[in-house]
Design an enzyme around this catalytic site. Sequence first.
Site, PDB file in Angstrom:
ATOM      1  N   ARG A  46       0.815  -1.216   0.000  1.00 25.58           N
ATOM      2  CA  ARG A  46       0.000   0.000   0.000  1.00 25.58           C
ATOM      3  C   ARG A  46       0.852   1.272   0.000  1.00 25.58           C
ATOM      4  O   ARG A  46       0.495   2.268  -0.609  1.00 25.58           O
ATOM      5  CB  ARG A  46      -0.877  -0.019   1.254  1.00 25.58           C
ATOM      6  CG  ARG A  46      -2.306   0.282   0.962  1.00 25.58           C
ATOM      7  CD  ARG A  46      -3.176   0.142   2.160  1.00 25.58           C
ATOM      8  NE  ARG A  46      -2.458  -0.372   3.324  1.00 25.58           N
ATOM      9  CZ  ARG A  46      -3.055  -0.872   4.389  1.00 25.58           C
ATOM     10  NH1 ARG A  46      -4.351  -0.950   4.434  1.00 25.58           N
ATOM     11  NH2 ARG A  46      -2.370  -1.295   5.420  1.00 25.58           N
ATOM     12  N   LYS A 142       1.168 -19.325   6.054  1.00 25.29           N
ATOM     13  CA  LYS A 142       0.276 -19.601   7.151  1.00 25.29           C
ATOM     14  C   LYS A 142      -0.062 -18.298   7.855  1.00 25.29           C
ATOM     15  O   LYS A 142       0.734 -17.373   7.739  1.00 25.29           O
ATOM     16  CB  LYS A 142       0.890 -20.622   8.100  1.00 25.29           C
ATOM     17  CG  LYS A 142       1.888 -20.056   9.124  1.00 25.29           C
ATOM     18  CD  LYS A 142       2.341 -21.119  10.066  1.00 25.29           C
ATOM     19  CE  LYS A 142       1.736 -21.006  11.438  1.00 25.29           C
ATOM     20  NZ  LYS A 142       2.411 -20.097  12.340  1.00 25.29           N
ATOM     21  N   HIS A 172       7.142 -23.344   6.750  1.00 24.63           N
ATOM     22  CA  HIS A 172       8.591 -23.147   6.654  1.00 24.63           C
ATOM     23  C   HIS A 172       9.372 -24.292   7.301  1.00 24.63           C
ATOM     24  O   HIS A 172      10.548 -24.470   7.023  1.00 24.63           O
ATOM     25  CB  HIS A 172       9.004 -21.782   7.203  1.00 24.63           C
ATOM     26  CG  HIS A 172       9.097 -21.685   8.688  1.00 24.63           C
ATOM     27  ND1 HIS A 172       8.007 -21.499   9.490  1.00 24.63           N
ATOM     28  CD2 HIS A 172      10.158 -21.740   9.528  1.00 24.63           C
ATOM     29  CE1 HIS A 172       8.408 -21.452  10.757  1.00 24.63           C
ATOM     30  NE2 HIS A 172       9.703 -21.583  10.814  1.00 24.63           N
ATOM     31  N   LYS A 176      13.357 -26.522   6.308  1.00 25.81           N
ATOM     32  CA  LYS A 176      14.534 -26.689   7.167  1.00 25.81           C
ATOM     33  C   LYS A 176      15.321 -27.910   6.698  1.00 25.81           C
ATOM     34  O   LYS A 176      14.748 -28.972   6.484  1.00 25.81           O
ATOM     35  CB  LYS A 176      14.108 -26.872   8.629  1.00 25.81           C
ATOM     36  CG  LYS A 176      13.536 -25.602   9.259  1.00 25.81           C
ATOM     37  CD  LYS A 176      13.176 -25.853  10.716  1.00 25.81           C
ATOM     38  CE  LYS A 176      12.381 -24.705  11.290  1.00 25.81           C
ATOM     39  NZ  LYS A 176      13.207 -23.646  11.857  1.00 25.81           N
ATOM     40  N   GLU A 210      10.453 -23.476  22.701  1.00 21.34           N
ATOM     41  CA  GLU A 210      10.980 -22.139  22.402  1.00 21.34           C
ATOM     42  C   GLU A 210      11.201 -21.381  23.695  1.00 21.34           C
ATOM     43  O   GLU A 210      10.502 -21.620  24.685  1.00 21.34           O
ATOM     44  CB  GLU A 210       9.986 -21.370  21.529  1.00 21.34           C
ATOM     45  CG  GLU A 210       9.726 -22.024  20.197  1.00 21.34           C
ATOM     46  CD  GLU A 210       8.828 -21.168  19.321  1.00 21.34           C
ATOM     47  OE1 GLU A 210       9.358 -20.408  18.511  1.00 21.34           O
ATOM     48  OE2 GLU A 210       7.594 -21.245  19.477  1.00 21.34           O
ATOM     49  N   ASP A 229      -1.133 -22.530  16.044  1.00 20.63           N
ATOM     50  CA  ASP A 229       0.114 -21.886  15.614  1.00 20.63           C
ATOM     51  C   ASP A 229       1.203 -22.899  15.262  1.00 20.63           C
ATOM     52  O   ASP A 229       2.005 -22.650  14.366  1.00 20.63           O
ATOM     53  CB  ASP A 229       0.598 -20.953  16.743  1.00 20.63           C
ATOM     54  CG  ASP A 229       1.793 -20.106  16.337  1.00 20.63           C
ATOM     55  OD1 ASP A 229       1.705 -19.435  15.293  1.00 20.63           O
ATOM     56  OD2 ASP A 229       2.812 -20.111  17.066  1.00 20.63           O
ATOM     57  N   HIS A 234       3.310 -27.095  11.677  1.00 21.26           N
ATOM     58  CA  HIS A 234       4.709 -27.543  11.761  1.00 21.26           C
ATOM     59  C   HIS A 234       4.845 -28.934  12.388  1.00 21.26           C
ATOM     60  O   HIS A 234       5.543 -29.800  11.869  1.00 21.26           O
ATOM     61  CB  HIS A 234       5.548 -26.551  12.573  1.00 21.26           C
ATOM     62  CG  HIS A 234       5.447 -25.130  12.102  1.00 21.26           C
ATOM     63  ND1 HIS A 234       5.345 -24.796  10.777  1.00 21.26           N
ATOM     64  CD2 HIS A 234       5.411 -23.947  12.778  1.00 21.26           C
ATOM     65  CE1 HIS A 234       5.277 -23.484  10.654  1.00 21.26           C
ATOM     66  NE2 HIS A 234       5.307 -22.941  11.856  1.00 21.26           N
ATOM     67  N   LYS A 325       5.985 -21.940  24.478  1.00 23.79           N
ATOM     68  CA  LYS A 325       6.773 -20.704  24.552  1.00 23.79           C
ATOM     69  C   LYS A 325       7.354 -20.581  25.950  1.00 23.79           C
ATOM     70  O   LYS A 325       6.803 -21.121  26.907  1.00 23.79           O
ATOM     71  CB  LYS A 325       5.872 -19.492  24.306  1.00 23.79           C
ATOM     72  CG  LYS A 325       5.072 -19.549  23.022  1.00 23.79           C
ATOM     73  CD  LYS A 325       5.923 -19.207  21.828  1.00 23.79           C
ATOM     74  CE  LYS A 325       5.092 -19.135  20.553  1.00 23.79           C
ATOM     75  NZ  LYS A 325       5.906 -19.234  19.362  1.00 23.79           N
TER      76      LYS A 325
HETATM   77  C1  BG6 Z   1       5.897 -19.751  13.422  1.00 25.57           C
HETATM   78  C2  BG6 Z   1       5.012 -19.521  14.622  1.00 25.57           C
HETATM   79  O1  BG6 Z   1       5.165 -20.316  12.383  1.00 25.57           O
HETATM   80  O2  BG6 Z   1       6.962 -20.624  13.792  1.00 25.57           O
HETATM   81  C3  BG6 Z   1       5.821 -18.945  15.768  1.00 25.57           C
HETATM   82  O3  BG6 Z   1       3.969 -18.632  14.271  1.00 25.57           O
HETATM   83  C4  BG6 Z   1       7.016 -19.812  16.076  1.00 25.57           C
HETATM   84  O4  BG6 Z   1       5.011 -18.801  16.923  1.00 25.57           O
HETATM   85  C5  BG6 Z   1       7.807 -20.114  14.801  1.00 25.57           C
HETATM   86  O5  BG6 Z   1       7.827 -19.115  16.996  1.00 25.57           O
HETATM   87  C6  BG6 Z   1       8.893 -21.129  15.074  1.00 25.57           C
HETATM   88  O6  BG6 Z   1       9.740 -21.241  13.966  1.00 25.57           O
HETATM   89  P1  BG6 Z   1      11.271 -21.592  14.118  1.00 25.57           P
HETATM   90  O7  BG6 Z   1      11.756 -21.653  12.710  1.00 25.57           O
HETATM   91  O8  BG6 Z   1      11.894 -20.482  14.913  1.00 25.57           O
HETATM   92  O9  BG6 Z   1      11.342 -22.895  14.844  1.00 25.57           O
END
Ligand code: BG6
Length: 477
Positions: A46, A142, A172, A176, A210, A229, A234, A325
């Site tokens: 935008r 996502k 993603h 990896k 994490e 999430d 994942h 987390k």
């Molecule tokens: C994201 C989530 O898709 O993946 C996040 O929304 C998360 O909450 C992240 O922290 C983790 O990815 P990675 O590559 O750091 O393990």
Amino acid sequence: IPVDDFDLVIFGATGDLAHRKILPGLFRRFVAGQIPQTSQIIGAARTDQDDQAFRDQAGKAISEFAGVKKNDPRLAQFLELLGYTPIDAKGEGGWKELKSRMRDGAVHAFYFSVAPSLFGDIAERLAGHGIADEDSRIVVEKPFGRDLESARALNATLAQHFQEQQIYRIDHYLGKETVQNLMAVRFANILFEPLWNAQYVDHIQITVAETVGVAGRGSYYDKSGAIRDMVQNHMMQLLCLIAMEPPYHFDPDAVRDEKLKVIRALEPVAPNDIVRGQYQPDGDEPGYIEDCENPDSRTESYVAMKVRISNWRWQGTPIYLRTGKKLRARTSEIAITFKEPPHSIFDDTGAPKANELVIRLQPNEGMNLKVMIKEPGPGGMRLVQVPLDMSFADALGAEGQDMPDAYERLIMDVIRGNQTLFMRGDEVEAAWAWTDPIINAWEDSKQAPEPYDAGSSGPDEALRLMHRDNRRWREIR
Ligand code: BG6
């Protein structure tokens, strides 16, 4: 190997994902010599700005997130590939200009790094203005929906303008290196596959821990929670790669067909097989409730669950998933605990313990296989368990040190037209069909999440989920 000449349009090019991942990833591939000098990367958003302003902005982001000096000549060369077109996703502004920038003969890819509510608008205009055709590719991020219904609606919207072969849904984790390594370990070795089933595997643990909290993205996260999430996408992908049957070929549909069968074979998760948690304040550090600014929140920042796959290979082998987390350490790993040998020939000298294979996804990517050996010394036959430990960085030398970021690999796969590491529409829907009842049961219940201390391994209740089965979580460290 360089990819074909391309025009890549990034919608949402001024956003966080573009700055942190997409542009730095493209820069690194450029430095690696993979991107033809004639290619174009066109930002579209935008903000009303010109090419130069976007290049300056991208240059800053790349030097920050790809760790390159601002005056590095390679950065200046890369920035020459960049252009910018202000665009009104919901109106008509900018689309003609965008069309005039696209070159005949180049691969055309469109990265939707925007809120899913804009997918339909952008897809419609790309098709309507004749900017995209049947050879173009679109990339979507996502969250792909928040439940089965919304995911179906998104799939239907995209399907109005694009074929499934043109749609690249990013998870993603699939980009990896070590996640792809799961397939190499399983299907390029004879050693593991014969034991890879309920007859020999006692249980599997998949952990994605994490240390970060949700500060700064609390309003998104609070509507999502760990299941939406992390688990639906994942962790589901990790589970599929670990549990699937060997595909007949490393080919997009062959791999995705096998993953889909795993998702469809997942049993519903009973409420007492799942534990949710929320991290607590720690001194001056805010807790989850403060981070998401919702005092009544019941959203989980941690989840642990016991999952069962109803098929011949896995009947009777539970798979325990946990992610959260603000845990003790940042670590992602898959641990396969094998059964103990059926009979011990060694009396009174230390019983054989179960073999365990741990695949470390991050950090310190590698594999560790625990095996029994004889303890050295003259004291007779005493057994001891030792690790066969390999860090990929050590084993592979320089190549192992320089693992490309997930986004680098995935964006290049889009340009190459290889969908193997992208989720198919039916796969995403099947994953929601499994998580929906888990989420709904919780929403209908009055239960509160279990509190856990920041820097811990999660709520005590999650330990009981394992103890009940006479098993233990691996330590998070
Ligand atoms: C994201 C989530 O898709 O993946 C996040 O929304 C998360 O909450 C992240 O922290 C983790 O990815 P990675 O590559 O750091 O393990």
